[in-house]
Design a protein around this motif. Structure first.
Motif, PDB file in Angstrom:
ATOM      1  N   GLU A  21       0.852  -1.182   0.000  1.00  9.32           N
ATOM      2  CA  GLU A  21       0.000   0.000   0.000  1.00  9.32           C
ATOM      3  C   GLU A  21       0.892   1.237   0.000  1.00  9.32           C
ATOM      4  O   GLU A  21       1.943   1.265   0.648  1.00  9.32           O
ATOM      5  CB  GLU A  21      -0.914   0.006   1.228  1.00  9.32           C
ATOM      6  N   LEU A  22       0.445   2.286  -0.687  1.00 12.97           N
ATOM      7  CA  LEU A  22       1.259   3.485  -0.828  1.00 12.97           C
ATOM      8  C   LEU A  22       1.602   4.104   0.526  1.00 12.97           C
ATOM      9  O   LEU A  22       2.762   4.449   0.785  1.00 12.97           O
ATOM     10  CB  LEU A  22       0.536   4.506  -1.713  1.00 12.97           C
ATOM     11  N   ASP A  23       0.617   4.232   1.420  1.00 14.29           N
ATOM     12  CA  ASP A  23       0.868   4.860   2.714  1.00 14.29           C
ATOM     13  C   ASP A  23       1.894   4.086   3.511  1.00 14.29           C
ATOM     14  O   ASP A  23       2.763   4.676   4.177  1.00 14.29           O
ATOM     15  CB  ASP A  23      -0.446   4.975   3.512  1.00 14.29           C
ATOM     16  N   VAL A  25       4.293   2.104   2.324  1.00  8.45           N
ATOM     17  CA  VAL A  25       5.610   2.232   1.709  1.00  8.45           C
ATOM     18  C   VAL A  25       6.210   3.599   2.017  1.00  8.45           C
ATOM     19  O   VAL A  25       7.392   3.717   2.373  1.00  8.45           O
ATOM     20  CB  VAL A  25       5.527   2.006   0.181  1.00  8.45           C
ATOM     21  N   ARG A  44       1.660  11.479  -1.544  1.00 15.38           N
ATOM     22  CA  ARG A  44       0.381  10.976  -1.040  1.00 15.38           C
ATOM     23  C   ARG A  44      -0.778  11.810  -1.588  1.00 15.38           C
ATOM     24  O   ARG A  44      -1.863  11.287  -1.848  1.00 15.38           O
ATOM     25  CB  ARG A  44       0.389  11.013   0.491  1.00 15.38           C
ATOM     26  N   ARG A  48      -4.192  10.579  -8.707  1.00 19.55           N
ATOM     27  CA  ARG A  48      -3.976   9.239  -9.271  1.00 19.55           C
ATOM     28  C   ARG A  48      -5.149   8.780 -10.135  1.00 19.55           C
ATOM     29  O   ARG A  48      -5.274   7.604 -10.454  1.00 19.55           O
ATOM     30  CB  ARG A  48      -3.738   8.231  -8.144  1.00 19.55           C
ATOM     31  N   HIS A  57       1.083   1.034  -8.768  1.00 20.98           N
ATOM     32  CA  HIS A  57       1.981   0.308  -7.867  1.00 20.98           C
ATOM     33  C   HIS A  57       2.783   1.343  -7.085  1.00 20.98           C
ATOM     34  O   HIS A  57       3.316   2.305  -7.659  1.00 20.98           O
ATOM     35  CB  HIS A  57       2.907  -0.598  -8.666  1.00 20.98           C
ATOM     36  N   PRO A  58       2.887   1.210  -5.770  1.00 19.68           N
ATOM     37  CA  PRO A  58       3.556   2.248  -4.962  1.00 19.68           C
ATOM     38  C   PRO A  58       4.953   2.618  -5.453  1.00 19.68           C
ATOM     39  O   PRO A  58       5.307   3.803  -5.477  1.00 19.68           O
ATOM     40  CB  PRO A  58       3.604   1.605  -3.569  1.00 19.68           C
ATOM     41  N   ILE A  62       5.954   6.440  -6.742  1.00 17.18           N
ATOM     42  CA  ILE A  62       7.010   7.220  -6.096  1.00 17.18           C
ATOM     43  C   ILE A  62       8.161   7.474  -7.065  1.00 17.18           C
ATOM     44  O   ILE A  62       8.706   8.580  -7.138  1.00 17.18           O
ATOM     45  CB  ILE A  62       7.511   6.493  -4.829  1.00 17.18           C
TER      46      ILE A  62
END
Length: 601
Positions: A21-23, A25, A44, A48, A57-58, A62
């Protein structure tokens, strides 16, 4: 099953829900000091909407945001560096996927495409006891235990770039599917007459297309060309064999086996290449030459010179790739030192005379000549060439190809060009006395003539002209200079490291010259950029012989080559080995690479 269930160094939140999950990572990157809190907040809050699953995908989110890497000031975080970080967090090996080291035919048999795509895994290695899968989701391992039971082999996991996993999932399975379809469509007869309807193909050949029923063959050839462009290949070899046809690429002068095709598919691919290059696909007994103009994935126009030769198991095809961005370079990019560039300019920027470039096949003569012609071809000059064949079509040049079948050879081409009001003439190669005489005649009448010879060093070019029968007094009058050259691989700038100077190897390289060993040299190590070879690209080494008054006097029918060579050295010529030693001292290449290219003394 070699899957890490509780990776060390693991931030508790990372991977707690299986998929990244993005958060989670971002939080882990901030804790590790890779990312600043402000940059994490910016990622964040980024929009998106409209992004695909891969783009969400995180690591991709990034990496594409170009956020500064707090550990390496001045460098942005890339998807690749984030993947390395993720592998360390997961306690799993990191893998940079190199398609040239993966047997696509074997790995795609391990699991189905649908299964691999559903779990975002890519098989990369298969042996008798295990299968290795690349994944960008190292904490989502629920599939591994079930798969190990199904395939009855140990499942190993490595972490790879999500962009690479997605790309090669499509390529490996797509190409293998096309090969299977082509093989099934062609049944079991390897004869091209039964593989294709020749009358139909001859008609279709005019448009360069095969047809809907053979779209899988079209897909294989399109993939093959783009794959070669991606790998920086200079040549593609299609080699038929009894059991399976081989595909090999020449990269930085070294041949690499990259793929195998069943014989009927290899025959179909060969026919497709012949159609694209407008060759006679029904003719399988005689050699043929052609060319293809296409575009790379980046939109660059690329030319391929095609040579087809009959062999015991079918037609062997070699495609030489001429990328204008690679073939035509500035003088400094060719590998000239400042002194060598000055000497070369003095040779080619004169109004008349003959300048020869010598060396074996594959030594970079074409690149040197085209780069020079590009430099000389100004709007106020008429630059003409006679070639066999035309290596690369250039809009600044008037290019003509010899046709021996109709008695249009190099000599006839030069004779015709003299009536075309040329300023500069490039002759592909001086092969016989008549061509040498026409080159001399063109020089005597006030033209600059550039050409090539196949000799090992610069002084030998004079003896070759004498052996052909060219009068020594005409050589004295017209020859301006000779350059012998070779290509050596250059060290990868991303991974080369300082090494110890091997004094004995240095003395062997500079034999006969009192040159002190350099204070430092560099050695190859291998990294992602150079595919662990330690070398990336090639550069030229040169032996430049300007014909001085002292050398002109020595040119005679009974030329003493040893004395001539000694005089050339006294007049300032530096041998290939000494030119190469300067490249070693500058950290461009290695002694071992040079010694492997130049003949032993």
């Amino acid at each position: 099953m070699a899957v890490n269930p509780n990776p060390r160094n693991l931030v508790p939140a990372l991977g707690r829900r299986g998929r990244l999950e993005l958060d989670d990572v971002l939080a882990a990157l901030v804790v590790d000091g890779v990312l600043s809190p402000d940059d994490a907040k910016r990622v964040r809050g980024s929009d998106r909407s409209g992004k695909s699953a891969l783009e969400l995908h995180p690591l991709v989110l990034i990496g594409t945001a170009k956020i500064p890497d707090q550990r390496n000031p001045g460098k942005p975080l890339s998807v690749e560096s984030l993947t390395v970080w993720l592998a360390e967090k997961a306690g799993l090996p990191y893998l940079k996927i190199d398609p040239m080291k993966i047997d696509a035919g074997a790995v795609t048999q391990a699991v189905s495409h649908a299964y691999a795509q559903r779990h975002r895994i890519l098989p990369v290695a298969v042996d008798g006891n295990s299968v290795t899968f690349a994944t960008a989701e190292p904490f989502d391992t629920h599939w591994a235990a079930d798969l190990a039971q199904m395939i009855r082999r140990e499942v190993r996991c490595v972490v790879a770039n999500p962009l690479d996993v997605n790309r090669y999932l499509l390529e490996f399975y797509g190409v293998q599917r096309s090969i299977a379809l082509a093989r099934d469509a062609k049944q079991e007869d390897y004869d091209a007459a039964k593989i294709f309807n020749f009358e139909q193909l001859l008609e279709l050949g005019k448009s360069g297309e095969i047809g809907a029923d053979d779209r899988h063959v079209v897909h294989i050839v399109d993939w093959l060309l783009q794959y070669a462009f991606d790998q920086r290949a200079s040549d593609i070899h299609l080699e038929p064999r009894r059991e399976a046809g081989q595909i090999r690429f020449r990269i930085d002068g070294i041949l690499h086996k990259v793929f195998e095709l069943p014989p009927p598919v290899m025959t179909a691919v060969t026919a497709r290449v012949k159609i694209l290059s407008r060759l006679d696909i029904a003719e399988k007994r005689r050699p043929q030459d052609g060319r293809i103009k296409t575009r790379s994935a980046g939109g660059r126009e690329v030319e391929l010179r095609i040579s087809v030769m009959p062999t015991a198991f079918g037609e062997k095809v070699v495609m030489r790739i001429f990328d204008p961005d690679i073939v035509v370079k500035a003088f400094a990019q060719l590998g000239f030192s400042p002194d060598e560039e000055k000497s070369w300019r003095q040779m080619v920027e004169r109004p008349h005379g003959i300048v020869l470039v010598t060396g074996p096949t594959g030594s970079g003569k074409t690149t040197t000549l085209y780069s020079t012609l590009k430099h000389l071809a100004t709007p106020d000059l008429n630059v003409c060439t006679v070639e066999d064949p035309i290596e690369m079509v250039s809009p600044e040049l008037n290019q003509s190809q010899v046709q021996p079948a109709i008695d249009f050879d190099f000599a006839a081409g030069v004779r015709t060009l003299l009536r075309q009001d040329p300023d500069i003439i490039m002759v592909g190669e001086i092969r016989d006395l008549e061509t040498a005489q026409m080159a001399v005649q063109a020089s005597l009448t006030g033209h600059l003539v550039l050409s090539t010879l196949h000799t090992n060093d610069a002084p030998s070019a004079v003896t070759r002209l004498l052996d052909l029968g060219a009068p020594h007094y005409l050589i004295q009058s017209t020859l301006a200079g000779v350059v012998a050259q070779r290509l050596v691989r250059t060290l990868c700038p991303h991974c080369k490291v300082e090494g110890a100077v091997d004094v004995e190897a240095w003395r062997a390289l500079t034999h006969g010259w009192d040159l002190a060993p350099p204070e430092r040299v560099y050695v190859p190590t291998g990294c992602l950029e150079c595919r662990n070879t330690g070398y990336l690209g090639r550069t030229g080494i040169y032996e430049m012989m300007t014909i001085s008054p002292a050398l002109r006097v020595m040119i005679s029918p009974q030329l003493d080559l040893a004395a001539f060579n000694a005089c050339a050295l006294a007049e300032g010529m530096r041998p290939l080995r000494i030119s190469a030693s300067a490249q070693v001292a500058r950290g461009i290449t290695t002694i071992e690479e040079v010694m492997g290219v130049l003949p032993a003394e």
